[in-house]
Design a protein around this motif. Structure first.
Motif, PDB file in Angstrom:
ATOM      1  N   THR A 163       0.866  -1.173   0.000  1.00 25.34           N
ATOM      2  CA  THR A 163       0.000   0.000   0.000  1.00 25.34           C
ATOM      3  C   THR A 163       0.904   1.224   0.000  1.00 25.34           C
ATOM      4  OG1 THR A 163      -0.116   0.162   2.413  1.00 25.34           O
ATOM      5  CG2 THR A 163      -1.758  -1.217   1.327  1.00 25.34           C
ATOM      6  N   GLY A 164       0.459   2.293  -0.629  1.00 27.77           N
ATOM      7  CA  GLY A 164       1.291   3.491  -0.704  1.00 27.77           C
ATOM      8  C   GLY A 164       2.419   3.313  -1.692  1.00 27.77           C
ATOM      9  N   GLU A 165       3.454   4.151  -1.536  1.00 25.63           N
ATOM     10  CA  GLU A 165       4.598   4.075  -2.426  1.00 25.63           C
ATOM     11  C   GLU A 165       5.435   2.829  -2.126  1.00 25.63           C
ATOM     12  OE1 GLU A 165       5.268   6.012  -4.905  1.00 25.63           O
ATOM     13  OE2 GLU A 165       3.695   7.512  -4.587  1.00 25.63           O
ATOM     14  N   SER A 166       6.204   2.389  -3.119  1.00 32.75           N
ATOM     15  CA  SER A 166       7.005   1.183  -2.959  1.00 32.75           C
ATOM     16  C   SER A 166       8.063   1.372  -1.880  1.00 32.75           C
ATOM     17  CB  SER A 166       7.695   0.821  -4.274  1.00 32.75           C
ATOM     18  OG  SER A 166       8.616  -0.234  -4.065  1.00 32.75           O
ATOM     19  N   PRO A 167       8.138   0.422  -0.902  1.00 33.06           N
ATOM     20  CA  PRO A 167       9.163   0.507   0.150  1.00 33.06           C
ATOM     21  C   PRO A 167      10.340  -0.424  -0.090  1.00 33.06           C
ATOM     22  CG  PRO A 167       7.408  -0.940   0.879  1.00 33.06           C
ATOM     23  CD  PRO A 167       7.100  -0.574  -0.563  1.00 33.06           C
ATOM     24  N   LEU A 168      10.541  -0.864  -1.335  1.00 34.87           N
ATOM     25  CA  LEU A 168      11.590  -1.845  -1.616  1.00 34.87           C
ATOM     26  C   LEU A 168      12.982  -1.369  -1.194  1.00 34.87           C
ATOM     27  CD1 LEU A 168      10.783  -3.592  -5.031  1.00 34.87           C
ATOM     28  CD2 LEU A 168      11.513  -4.688  -2.898  1.00 34.87           C
ATOM     29  N   GLY A 169      13.211  -0.088  -1.261  1.00 34.59           N
ATOM     30  CA  GLY A 169      14.527   0.426  -0.891  1.00 34.59           C
ATOM     31  C   GLY A 169      14.666   0.765   0.574  1.00 34.59           C
ATOM     32  N   ALA A 170      13.618   0.505   1.377  1.00 31.99           N
ATOM     33  CA  ALA A 170      13.647   0.902   2.785  1.00 31.99           C
ATOM     34  C   ALA A 170      14.495  -0.010   3.661  1.00 31.99           C
ATOM     35  CB  ALA A 170      12.225   1.003   3.323  1.00 31.99           C
ATOM     36  N   PRO A 171      14.327  -1.364   3.601  1.00 30.17           N
ATOM     37  CA  PRO A 171      15.032  -2.242   4.542  1.00 30.17           C
ATOM     38  C   PRO A 171      16.536  -2.276   4.302  1.00 30.17           C
ATOM     39  CG  PRO A 171      13.153  -3.361   3.541  1.00 30.17           C
ATOM     40  CD  PRO A 171      13.405  -2.122   2.752  1.00 30.17           C
ATOM     41  N   PRO A 172      17.279  -2.824   5.266  1.00 29.21           N
ATOM     42  CA  PRO A 172      18.712  -3.041   5.052  1.00 29.21           C
ATOM     43  C   PRO A 172      18.948  -3.936   3.844  1.00 29.21           C
ATOM     44  CG  PRO A 172      18.160  -3.296   7.371  1.00 29.21           C
ATOM     45  CD  PRO A 172      16.865  -3.181   6.642  1.00 29.21           C
ATOM     46  N   GLY A 215      16.580  -5.012  -3.408  1.00 27.90           N
ATOM     47  CA  GLY A 215      16.105  -4.042  -4.386  1.00 27.90           C
ATOM     48  C   GLY A 215      15.039  -4.605  -5.307  1.00 27.90           C
ATOM     49  N   LYS A 216      14.876  -5.917  -5.269  1.00 24.92           N
ATOM     50  CA  LYS A 216      13.858  -6.545  -6.106  1.00 24.92           C
ATOM     51  C   LYS A 216      12.886  -7.381  -5.287  1.00 24.92           C
ATOM     52  CE  LYS A 216      17.153  -7.026  -9.942  1.00 24.92           C
ATOM     53  NZ  LYS A 216      17.854  -7.995 -10.833  1.00 24.92           N
ATOM     54  N   GLN A 217      13.359  -7.886  -4.134  1.00 26.44           N
ATOM     55  CA  GLN A 217      12.579  -8.847  -3.361  1.00 26.44           C
ATOM     56  C   GLN A 217      12.791  -8.578  -1.866  1.00 26.44           C
ATOM     57  OE1 GLN A 217      10.449 -11.558  -4.345  1.00 26.44           O
ATOM     58  NE2 GLN A 217      10.006 -11.270  -2.173  1.00 26.44           N
ATOM     59  N   PHE A 218      11.741  -8.791  -1.087  1.00 25.61           N
ATOM     60  CA  PHE A 218      11.843  -8.722   0.361  1.00 25.61           C
ATOM     61  C   PHE A 218      12.166 -10.099   0.918  1.00 25.61           C
ATOM     62  CE2 PHE A 218       9.057  -5.035  -0.381  1.00 25.61           C
ATOM     63  CZ  PHE A 218       9.750  -4.075   0.342  1.00 25.61           C
ATOM     64  N   TYR A 219      12.925 -10.111   2.022  1.00 25.33           N
ATOM     65  CA  TYR A 219      13.262 -11.347   2.706  1.00 25.33           C
ATOM     66  C   TYR A 219      12.887 -11.169   4.173  1.00 25.33           C
ATOM     67  CZ  TYR A 219      15.844 -12.245  -1.566  1.00 25.33           C
ATOM     68  OH  TYR A 219      16.176 -12.421  -2.893  1.00 25.33           O
ATOM     69  N   PRO A 220      11.866 -11.868   4.645  1.00 24.60           N
ATOM     70  CA  PRO A 220      11.380 -11.668   6.021  1.00 24.60           C
ATOM     71  C   PRO A 220      12.322 -12.282   7.049  1.00 24.60           C
ATOM     72  CG  PRO A 220      10.148 -13.402   4.969  1.00 24.60           C
ATOM     73  CD  PRO A 220      11.050 -12.846   3.907  1.00 24.60           C
ATOM     74  N   SER A 221      12.130 -11.871   8.296  1.00 22.92           N
ATOM     75  CA  SER A 221      12.943 -12.401   9.393  1.00 22.92           C
ATOM     76  C   SER A 221      12.393 -13.743   9.851  1.00 22.92           C
ATOM     77  CB  SER A 221      12.943 -11.424  10.564  1.00 22.92           C
ATOM     78  OG  SER A 221      11.656 -11.389  11.155  1.00 22.92           O
ATOM     79  N   LEU A 222      13.194 -14.468  10.603  1.00 21.05           N
ATOM     80  CA  LEU A 222      12.788 -15.773  11.133  1.00 21.05           C
ATOM     81  C   LEU A 222      11.542 -15.634  11.998  1.00 21.05           C
ATOM     82  CD1 LEU A 222      13.728 -18.801  11.422  1.00 21.05           C
ATOM     83  CD2 LEU A 222      14.780 -18.088  13.589  1.00 21.05           C
ATOM     84  N   ALA A 223      11.495 -14.575  12.843  1.00 23.37           N
ATOM     85  CA  ALA A 223      10.356 -14.404  13.735  1.00 23.37           C
ATOM     86  C   ALA A 223       9.074 -14.151  12.938  1.00 23.37           C
ATOM     87  CB  ALA A 223      10.624 -13.254  14.702  1.00 23.37           C
ATOM     88  N   LEU A 224       9.156 -13.280  11.906  1.00 23.66           N
ATOM     89  CA  LEU A 224       7.961 -13.005  11.109  1.00 23.66           C
ATOM     90  C   LEU A 224       7.487 -14.252  10.365  1.00 23.66           C
ATOM     91  CD1 LEU A 224       8.132  -9.478   9.442  1.00 23.66           C
ATOM     92  CD2 LEU A 224       7.050 -10.194  11.557  1.00 23.66           C
ATOM     93  N   GLU A 225       8.418 -15.016   9.807  1.00 19.31           N
ATOM     94  CA  GLU A 225       8.048 -16.233   9.098  1.00 19.31           C
ATOM     95  C   GLU A 225       7.381 -17.235  10.035  1.00 19.31           C
ATOM     96  OE1 GLU A 225       8.903 -17.600   5.254  1.00 19.31           O
ATOM     97  OE2 GLU A 225       7.564 -16.008   5.944  1.00 19.31           O
ATOM     98  N   ALA A 226       7.899 -17.337  11.275  1.00 24.62           N
ATOM     99  CA  ALA A 226       7.285 -18.243  12.238  1.00 24.62           C
ATOM    100  C   ALA A 226       5.849 -17.816  12.544  1.00 24.62           C
ATOM    101  CB  ALA A 226       8.120 -18.284  13.512  1.00 24.62           C
ATOM    102  N   LEU A 227       5.643 -16.495  12.690  1.00 28.86           N
ATOM    103  CA  LEU A 227       4.299 -15.995  12.965  1.00 28.86           C
ATOM    104  C   LEU A 227       3.385 -16.218  11.761  1.00 28.86           C
ATOM    105  CD1 LEU A 227       2.416 -14.477  14.903  1.00 28.86           C
ATOM    106  CD2 LEU A 227       3.290 -12.326  13.945  1.00 28.86           C
ATOM    107  N   ARG A 228       3.910 -16.012  10.572  1.00 31.72           N
ATOM    108  CA  ARG A 228       3.098 -16.225   9.357  1.00 31.72           C
ATOM    109  C   ARG A 228       2.698 -17.690   9.203  1.00 31.72           C
ATOM    110  NH1 ARG A 228       3.756 -18.300   4.483  1.00 31.72           N
ATOM    111  NH2 ARG A 228       5.987 -18.704   4.805  1.00 31.72           N
TER     112      ARG A 228
END
Length: 723
Positions: A163-172, A215-228
């Motif tokens: 939602t909103g503008e693309s945040p692809l460049g936001a994370p480390p 820059g092309k794909q997000f990679y979630p953290s272990l904790a988020l993946e466990a919750l998902r």
């Protein structure tokens, strides 16, 4: 505002501007201090531990003693997965890297043995395949680490919606990862990174990246993946800022919305480490099966598998100062999301803190310039307390992180700089005033003149003054009978005691002239009721001299008494700094000064110690005054009407003075008309005067010899002309 004050304000505001720019640049030292402040807040009010469906399956010392050193063979890991799955774990997340084939696998153990038939080798068990089959179709999440080598990036098991503008460049950024074994990678329900503080300069884990990006794909953290995986969700919803690229505001995982920083990090709000968060892996793998208590705890829980065993070096430091296993931090991330207790440092926090430096700094500059240092310091302390209280309340009740130290430190620097400038420059003129007037003015008058512009300029102003002259009677005779040193001691004792009353009544000590005192009222600043205060000073001098004589303070013996004469006149005089630019005195000159000096000389002729002019008497209608006649003063063409000061308002209201005043008026009328009753009235007046004040009988003893002083001036002048 004086020029010095203007310069002080400008310099103070310049300091505020520099400090604001410095804060905007956010140097490392400020960042470190800010982080330590937020750590202290968490130590004072940590997140309370709640019994939530989150557990750590701990490969602890007990597990290693029972099942051998780490790493364990993968078939034992597979058994652990089977046990946890059978107990009903909703997600099983490994804070363990499976980057290389299991060297303890039978197939790998004999691979390099010569003479082994390849067909036989293929029939030997492979622990990695066993683990792959075990995790297949189970809610297992595997972890991967960051790498500086290679180009491997793991597959992403979830979808992403924005939602909103693309945040692809936001994370480390992620460039490469530690590779997962293909069979494990393919069968895992989720894959997440295990990095907690990549690139951080501090060992303390304060904020963790929930996502990485190439820059092309997000990679979630272990904790988020466990919750998902635990929720059976397939997609992450990422919210970008509506008007800014590469900025994140929150992420949604199934039923949970998680606020994040602009770079997609979660501020950790940790609870204290507790054994209730952990279950030993040895209890899960127990030969007889896990206990009912362990089964109940694991059922429906998100479990993280990791190690706390010493020597495996998976230890992290939290904001509470505790050293905990890294797997515990992953568990706390999920705990925090489930509990809904979040910390947030809004993007506009920096702007608020910079604005607070500008506003509070400017306020302190102005305050320090125009009020006393004590008041400015008190206000500065109140501002400090307010900043601390506001920051603490924001943390405690809203989970907001605002830095109180930046405005406090900036305000302190500004305050002390402005105070130093004021002391060195702005207050220099006031210190000069104190040096010039400290011995001659009361503290209240000193304060008022300090805050008057151009108080020490050379020149004078015409003002209505009440001028006083005090002179010691028979000083020549006294000085002839004692040594010069004793004369100095005598004068110091007397003049110090008398001059104190000038200061106490807001008068200005002009000068000491030998055995005389000159003082005036209503300069250098306005003094209300200046005539009354001059007369009260004179009456106090009369009482003080009587006490000094009674106590033989001058060591003259009980028979010799020191007397004084006091003359007071109210009129126009020029008052100001007189002399040279480099050396001058604050004094008054003019006819009013001369008249006061002549009135003091007339005390000898009248036979009374305090005489005032008619202009002064008109300002004191409620005082105890007696008509002393109209005298010819030396150097004056016209005669001056004088009044004897018997006492203040209290004496004027007494029955004794009322009777004395009536008798005195009758006596004055008799003297004017040369009535035969004059002598009788003089005798009656001397008897009555003895009860009022010590010097009054002598006043009446001389009054008959001064009958001309009570006749109309025109009649006297006519008589003189006829003669």
């Amino acid at each position: 505002m004086t020029r010095a004050q203007q310069i002080g304000v400008i310099l103070g505001l310049a300091i505020v501007a520099v400090l604001s720019v410095l804060r905007a640049s956010d140097p490392p030292l400020l960042s470190i201090v800010r982080d330590l402040t937020f750590d202290q807040y968490q130590r004072l009010a940590p997140r309370a531990f709640e019994k939530l469906p989150v557990l750590v399956i701990d490969i602890d010392e007990a597990s290693l003693r029972e099942f051998g050193q780490w790493p364990w063979p993968r078939n034992r890991i597979a058994e652990l997965v089977d046990r946890l799955s059978e107990m009903g774990a909703s997600a099983i997340a490994f804070d363990v890297l499976f980057a290389e084939p299991d060297r303890l696998s039978p197939r790998n153990a004999v691979r390099d043995v010569t003479g082994i038939d390849p067909l036989v080798l293929d029939q030997l068990p492979d622990n990695d395949e066993i683990l792959a089959r075990s995790i297949s179709q189970k809610p297992v999440v595997l972890g991967f680490g960051l790498s500086n080598q290679g180009q491997y990036l793991p597959p992403v098991k979830a979808g992403f919606a924005f939602t909103g503008e693309s945040p692809l460049g936001a994370p480390p950024s992620i460039k490469a990862a530690t590779p997962l074994l293909p069979q494990l990678e393919a069968n895992a329900a989720g894959i997440g990174h295990i990095s907690l503080n990549p690139g951080a300069s501090s060992a303390v884990v304060r904020a963790v990246p929930l996502f990485l990006s190439d820059g092309k794909q997000f990679y979630p953290s272990l904790a988020l993946e466990a919750l998902r995986v635990a929720q059976g969700a397939s997609t992450y919803v990422l919210a970008g800022a509506p008007d800014a690229l590469n900025t994140m505001t929150f992420t949604k995982i199934g039923d949970f919305v998680v606020p994040v920083t602009a770079s997609g990090e979660l501020w950790l709000y940790v609870s204290r480490d507790t054994p209730e968060r952990y279950i030993s892996a040895s209890k899960v793998l127990a030969a007889g099966g896990a206990s009912a208590e362990v089964r109940a705890a694991i059922e429906g829980s998100i479990v993280f598998v990791g190690t706390s065993a010493a020597g495996l070096q998976d230890v992290r430091t939290t904001a509470l100062g505790e050293n905990v296993p890294g797997v515990s931090v992953h568990a706390q991330i999920v705990e925090q999301i489930l509990s809904g207790h979040f910390l947030s440092r809004p993007d506009w926090a920096n702007g608020v803190e910079i604005l607070s430096i500008v506003v509070l700094g400017s306020f302190l500059v102005i305050l320090t310039t125009f009020v006393t240092p004590a008041v400015a310091l008190a206000c500065g302390l109140l501002i400090t307390l307010f900043a601390l209280a506001a920051s603490w309340a924001a943390f405690l009740y809203a989970g907001l992180l605002f830095d109180p130290l930046a405005p406090i430190v900036a305000g302190s620097i500004t305050h002390f700089a402005a105070t130093a400038f004021r002391f060195l420059v702005t207050d220099r003129e006031r210190r000069d005033v104190r040096r010039a007037f400290g011995h001659y003015l009361s503290p209240s008058l000193l304060y008022r003149i300090e805050h008057t512009r151009n108080a020490l300029r050379l020149g004078g102003d015409d003002r209505e003054l009440t001028v006083m002259f005090v002179d010691v009677r028979n000083f020549t005779e006294i000085s002839e009978q004692i040594t010069p040193t004793e004369v100095v001691t005598f004068l110091n004792t007397l003049l110090d005691a008398l001059s104190h009353h000038v200061i106490a009544n807001e008068g200005t000590l002009d000068k000491f002239i030998g055995d005389s005192i000159m003082a005036f009222w209503n300069a250098p600043v306005d003094v209300a009721d200046h005539a009354g205060k001059a007369v009260h000073s004179a009456l106090a001098m009369r009482e003080t001299l009587a006490r000094l004589n009674a106590n033989d303070a001058f060591h003259f013996g009980s028979e010799r008494k020191v007397g004084i004469g006091i003359g007071i006149h109210t009129g126009l005089a020029c008052v100001g700094n007189m002399g040279a630019e480099t050396r001058f005195n604050y004094s008054a000159v003019g006819d009013a000064v001369n008249i006061a000096a002549r009135i003091e000389s007339s005390c000898k002729e009248v036979g009374f110690d305090i005489l005032i002019s008619e202009s002064t008497a008109k300002l004191l209608p409620d005082h105890a005054l007696l008509d002393a006649g109209t005298l010819s003063l030396k150097g004056k063409k016209t005669r001056t009407k004088l009044f004897a000061v018997v006492g203040d308002q209290k004496v004027a209201r007494s029955a004794e003075f009322v009777a004395m005043h009536l008798l005195h008026q009758r006596l004055v009328d008799a003297l004017k008309t040369r009535s035969a009753t004059g002598r009788k009235l003089v005798r009656s007046a001397k008897l009555m005067a003895a009860g009022l004040t010590a010097g009054l009988p002598e006043f009446y003893r001389r009054i008959s010899r001064r009958s001309d002083h009570f006749r109309d001036e025109e009649a006297v002048e006519s008589r003189i002309s006829a003669e």
